[in-house]
Design an enzyme around this catalytic site. Sequence first.
Site, PDB file in Angstrom:
ATOM      1  N   ASP A   1     -23.242  -7.833  22.259  1.00 46.53           N
ATOM      2  CA  ASP A   1     -22.173  -6.892  22.590  1.00 46.53           C
ATOM      3  C   ASP A   1     -21.145  -7.464  23.557  1.00 46.53           C
ATOM      4  OD1 ASP A   1     -23.123  -4.882  20.975  1.00 46.53           O
ATOM      5  OD2 ASP A   1     -24.040  -3.717  22.590  1.00 46.53           O
TER       6      ASP A   1
ATOM      7  N   LYS B   1     -19.364   1.754  26.398  1.00 49.73           N
ATOM      8  CA  LYS B   1     -18.842   1.987  25.048  1.00 49.73           C
ATOM      9  C   LYS B   1     -19.762   2.948  24.319  1.00 49.73           C
ATOM     10  CE  LYS B   1     -22.033  -0.721  22.777  1.00 49.73           C
ATOM     11  NZ  LYS B   1     -23.059  -0.210  21.849  1.00 49.73           N
TER      12      LYS B   1
END
Length: 323
Positions: free
Chosen positions: A155, A25
């Site tokens: 995350d 990401k």
Amino acid sequence: MTVPAGESWVTEGNVRATAIRALAKLNLGLRIVGRRDDGYHLLESVFVPLDLADEVVLRVRPAGKSHVHFLLHGGPPGLEADERNLAARAAQAFLAETDLVVDVRIELTKRIPVGAGMGGGSSDAGAILRVLADGHPGAVSSHRLAELAVSLGADVPYFLDPRPAWVRGIGEAIEPIDGFPELPVIVATPQPPLETAAVFRAWGGRQRVERAADSPALTPEEPGRSMLPPFAPRSGIDGRESAIWWRRLLANDLEAVAAELHPGVARLRREIERSGARAAGMSGSGPTVFGVFGDAKEARAAAAGIRWEPTDHVHVGWTKGSP
């Protein structure tokens, strides 16, 4: 057994297997807006999946006692290559919540740079939780799966369903964004890796100095002062108004201290901006820097014209848009 990609399970004898692409990401901007009593910083950021991915093959079979085996291909020296790896710990956490008695074998091939601010280890863990839950319906509730994810890392919850999203808190508050476009990008990571904790320590030290100098800068004791612009997806990044909006969005509170700790941050940002990027930023706590381009051809041409260091990890691709 040939295991096709795409997270579909195949069965041969008593073995079930699946192949996973654990996407990296990018953080499009990052704001520190507060700090919890336990010391965790409260953040705001836009997360987008990147087409760069680790590859995971997962094999599950009945056993007399549950066990997780882990095999690593690639990655830097020092990366856990045994059951201490976050991917293996994710499988262990899932099994501990169930009555399943199985042998789980994980084969992980690293493609995402480690310590780069792109969530590589978290993506591996989130993908494994996701596919184990899909392969064993009802074994763990979606609510409990999210709790397991956040217990593994801030995350990890995002990677249970990676898509463009507004992410807040310590990473557990996730709001998918509709209509977010794909973005052609150059993504570059200098060596060596940069430790997240070191960046936050440096940021905290700078805040203490600025506070002592009566600076109005944001401090962890002043929650809620988000500087992210109101979200309004754009189909492109051309035009003055759009450029201003993207520049505000991509601002990262940690970039200045990351650049002090790692000279590669400023070097790569300078090179990418000179190459003609429409917008540029640092992902997460760094040291990865990225540039956004008008189209894929423009990004490839820009990458070909940059004088990279031999140790730079460079990826030319795109971020995933909203489904």
